[in-house]
Design a protein around this motif. Structure first.
Motif, PDB file in Angstrom:
ATOM      1  N   UNK A  41       0.828  -1.216   0.000  1.00  0.00           N
ATOM      2  CA  UNK A  41       0.000   0.000   0.000  1.00  0.00           C
ATOM      3  C   UNK A  41       0.859   1.262   0.000  1.00  0.00           C
ATOM      4  N   UNK A  42       2.064   1.159   0.570  1.00  0.00           N
ATOM      5  CA  UNK A  42       2.934   2.345   0.626  1.00  0.00           C
ATOM      6  C   UNK A  42       3.590   2.613  -0.727  1.00  0.00           C
ATOM      7  N   UNK A  43       3.548   1.649  -1.619  1.00  0.00           N
ATOM      8  CA  UNK A  43       4.161   1.838  -2.934  1.00  0.00           C
ATOM      9  C   UNK A  43       3.143   2.161  -4.016  1.00  0.00           C
ATOM     10  N   UNK A  44       1.904   2.416  -3.616  1.00  0.00           N
ATOM     11  CA  UNK A  44       0.866   2.710  -4.608  1.00  0.00           C
ATOM     12  C   UNK A  44       1.068   4.091  -5.225  1.00  0.00           C
ATOM     13  N   UNK A  45       0.766   4.218  -6.492  1.00  0.00           N
ATOM     14  CA  UNK A  45       0.801   5.531  -7.146  1.00  0.00           C
ATOM     15  C   UNK A  45      -0.434   5.666  -8.022  1.00  0.00           C
ATOM     16  N   UNK A  46      -0.695   6.889  -8.453  1.00  0.00           N
ATOM     17  CA  UNK A  46      -1.808   7.133  -9.363  1.00  0.00           C
ATOM     18  C   UNK A  46      -3.059   7.607  -8.641  1.00  0.00           C
ATOM     19  N   UNK A  47      -4.145   7.657  -9.359  1.00  0.00           N
ATOM     20  CA  UNK A  47      -5.416   8.146  -8.808  1.00  0.00           C
ATOM     21  C   UNK A  47      -5.917   7.174  -7.736  1.00  0.00           C
ATOM     22  N   UNK A  48      -6.820   7.650  -6.877  1.00  0.00           N
ATOM     23  CA  UNK A  48      -7.398   6.741  -5.882  1.00  0.00           C
ATOM     24  C   UNK A  48      -8.000   5.490  -6.526  1.00  0.00           C
ATOM     25  N   UNK A  49      -8.653   5.677  -7.672  1.00  0.00           N
ATOM     26  CA  UNK A  49      -9.265   4.528  -8.357  1.00  0.00           C
ATOM     27  C   UNK A  49      -8.192   3.519  -8.772  1.00  0.00           C
ATOM     28  N   UNK A  50      -7.094   4.061  -9.323  1.00  0.00           N
ATOM     29  CA  UNK A  50      -6.009   3.176  -9.767  1.00  0.00           C
ATOM     30  C   UNK A  50      -5.383   2.457  -8.576  1.00  0.00           C
ATOM     31  N   UNK A  51      -5.259   3.172  -7.464  1.00  0.00           N
ATOM     32  CA  UNK A  51      -4.660   2.564  -6.274  1.00  0.00           C
ATOM     33  C   UNK A  51      -5.557   1.465  -5.716  1.00  0.00           C
ATOM     34  N   UNK A  52      -6.856   1.755  -5.724  1.00  0.00           N
ATOM     35  CA  UNK A  52      -7.799   0.736  -5.244  1.00  0.00           C
ATOM     36  C   UNK A  52      -7.746  -0.502  -6.150  1.00  0.00           C
ATOM     37  N   UNK A  53      -7.684  -0.247  -7.457  1.00  0.00           N
ATOM     38  CA  UNK A  53      -7.617  -1.372  -8.407  1.00  0.00           C
ATOM     39  C   UNK A  53      -6.356  -2.205  -8.157  1.00  0.00           C
ATOM     40  N   UNK A  54      -5.253  -1.518  -7.860  1.00  0.00           N
ATOM     41  CA  UNK A  54      -4.002  -2.240  -7.612  1.00  0.00           C
ATOM     42  C   UNK A  54      -4.108  -3.079  -6.335  1.00  0.00           C
ATOM     43  N   UNK A  55      -4.785  -2.531  -5.338  1.00  0.00           N
ATOM     44  CA  UNK A  55      -4.972  -3.293  -4.097  1.00  0.00           C
ATOM     45  C   UNK A  55      -5.831  -4.534  -4.346  1.00  0.00           C
ATOM     46  N   UNK A  56      -6.890  -4.345  -5.137  1.00  0.00           N
ATOM     47  CA  UNK A  56      -7.767  -5.476  -5.439  1.00  0.00           C
ATOM     48  C   UNK A  56      -7.037  -6.533  -6.262  1.00  0.00           C
ATOM     49  N   UNK A  57      -6.049  -6.079  -6.986  1.00  0.00           N
ATOM     50  CA  UNK A  57      -5.252  -6.980  -7.822  1.00  0.00           C
ATOM     51  C   UNK A  57      -4.257  -7.794  -6.982  1.00  0.00           C
ATOM     52  N   UNK A  58      -3.667  -7.161  -5.984  1.00  0.00           N
ATOM     53  CA  UNK A  58      -2.534  -7.783  -5.297  1.00  0.00           C
ATOM     54  C   UNK A  58      -2.854  -8.369  -3.908  1.00  0.00           C
ATOM     55  N   UNK A  59      -3.692  -7.682  -3.138  1.00  0.00           N
ATOM     56  CA  UNK A  59      -3.881  -8.111  -1.744  1.00  0.00           C
ATOM     57  C   UNK A  59      -4.530  -9.502  -1.618  1.00  0.00           C
ATOM     58  N   UNK A  60      -5.509  -9.864  -2.475  1.00  0.00           N
ATOM     59  CA  UNK A  60      -6.067 -11.218  -2.342  1.00  0.00           C
ATOM     60  C   UNK A  60      -4.990 -12.307  -2.460  1.00  0.00           C
ATOM     61  N   UNK A  61      -4.006 -12.095  -3.301  1.00  0.00           N
ATOM     62  CA  UNK A  61      -2.919 -13.070  -3.445  1.00  0.00           C
ATOM     63  C   UNK A  61      -2.083 -13.167  -2.179  1.00  0.00           C
ATOM     64  N   UNK A  62      -1.853 -12.031  -1.543  1.00  0.00           N
ATOM     65  CA  UNK A  62      -1.102 -12.025  -0.279  1.00  0.00           C
ATOM     66  C   UNK A  62      -1.893 -12.815   0.775  1.00  0.00           C
ATOM     67  N   UNK A  63      -3.184 -12.521   0.851  1.00  0.00           N
ATOM     68  CA  UNK A  63      -4.032 -13.217   1.828  1.00  0.00           C
ATOM     69  C   UNK A  63      -4.008 -14.717   1.563  1.00  0.00           C
ATOM     70  N   UNK A  64      -4.166 -15.090   0.310  1.00  0.00           N
ATOM     71  CA  UNK A  64      -4.232 -16.506  -0.022  1.00  0.00           C
ATOM     72  C   UNK A  64      -2.927 -17.220   0.342  1.00  0.00           C
ATOM     73  N   UNK A  65      -1.833 -16.599   0.004  1.00  0.00           N
ATOM     74  CA  UNK A  65      -0.523 -17.190   0.289  1.00  0.00           C
ATOM     75  C   UNK A  65      -0.360 -17.465   1.784  1.00  0.00           C
ATOM     76  N   UNK A  66      -0.654 -16.466   2.588  1.00  0.00           N
ATOM     77  CA  UNK A  66      -0.479 -16.631   4.039  1.00  0.00           C
ATOM     78  C   UNK A  66      -1.583 -17.491   4.665  1.00  0.00           C
TER      79      UNK A  66
END
Ligand code: ZN
Length: 222
Positions: A26-51
C-alpha cells in the motif's frame, strides 16, 4: 512437538507478517485513488491466499501432532481448509481503500491490517474446526487465548471444550487466539457453559447481547 501456545504464537507471527506485506504494498501505490484501489484489489487477495495456506498448513500440522499425542489409533487424513472468500475479501479491500478517496480519521494501512490479519488467522481456525467436525475421534475443540480482550478470555476460560457443531470461532480484528482439537479419551476440561456458547453464536438477539454484556461485567472485571 509445539505446544498449543507455541502454535498460536506462530499463527500470530504469520498473520502479522501478512499484514506487514500488504502494508508495504500500500505504501508503494501511485496514481489516482481509483487506480490505487484497483491495484490493491489486484494484489492483496494473493497475499491473503498465500499466508492463509501457510496458516492452514500450520494448523493441519498442529492437528496431526495433537492427534498423535492423544494416541488416536483410527486413521484420518487431515486437510488444510481455506474457504473461498473471494467476494468477501474484495468487498473488504474496497472498504479498506475508502481513505484514499478523501480525508478520513483512519488510514488505509490500519484498515488493510484489519482485513488481512483476520483472514489469515481464519484459515488456521477453519482448518482446526472443520477437521475436528469431520474426524470421528474428536471430543470437541478448545480456544487457546493470547493476550486478548476479556471477551476472548471468557470464551477460553477454564479450557472449556466446545462440542456443538454450531459453535463458531468468534474473533475480532487482531485477535490472536488459536484453536486446539480435543480427542476422546483425553483428560478434558468442562464443556463450554451457556455464555461461552452464546458468545460463539453467529448472531445474537438484543436480549442475548445484553445478557452476555452483564455476564462479562460480573465475571470478568477489568
Ligand atoms: Zn482473541
Amino acid at each position: 512437538m509445539p505446544t498449543p501456545q507455541q502454535s498460536r504464537r506462530a499463527l500470530a507471527l504469520l498473520s502479522d507478517e501478512a499484514a506487514a506485506v500488504a502494508n508495504d504494498l500500500s505504501l508503494r501505490l501511485t496514481g489516482s485513488p481509483e487506480a490505487q484501489r484497483a491495484a490493491l484489489l489486484e494484489t492483496v487477495p494473493g497475499v491473503i491466499d498465500y499466508y492463509a495456506v501457510g496458516a492452514g498448513t500450520l494448523a493441519a500440522d498442529f492437528y496431526d501432532e495433537r492427534r498423535q499425542l492423544a494416541n488416536v489409533k483410527q486413521a484420518y487424513a487431515t486437510e488444510v481448509i481455506v474457504l473461498d472468500r473471494t467476494v468477501k475479501i474484495r468487498r473488504a479491500i474496497a472498504w479498506a481503500a475508502q481513505p484514499l478517496f478523501g480525508p478520513m480519521a483512519v488510514t488505509l494501512q490500519l484498515r488493510l491490517s484489519e482485513v488481512v490479519q483476520p483472514e489469515v488467522a481464519r484459515a488456521y481456525r477453519d482448518t482446526v474446526l472443520e477437521n475436528r467436525r469431520r474426524d470421528p475421534a474428536t471430543a470437541g475443540w478448545r480456544r487457546v487465548t493470547g493476550v486478548c480482550c476479556k471477551f476472548c478470555r471468557m470464551l477460553g476460560d477454564k479450557g472449556a471444550i466446545y462440542k456443538r457443531d454450531t459453535a463458531q470461532f468468534a474473533a475480532h480484528p487482531h485477535c490472536d487466539c488459536g484453536a486446539e482439537p480435543v480427542f476422546q479419551g483425553e483428560a478434558i476440561g468442562p464443556e463450554a457453559n451457556n455464555f461461552q456458547y452464546l458468545g460463539s453464536k453467529r448472531r445474537r438477539t438484543p436480549a442475548e447481547k445484553q445478557a452476555l454484556r452483564d455476564w462479562l461485567e460480573a465475571e470478568y472485571p477489568d
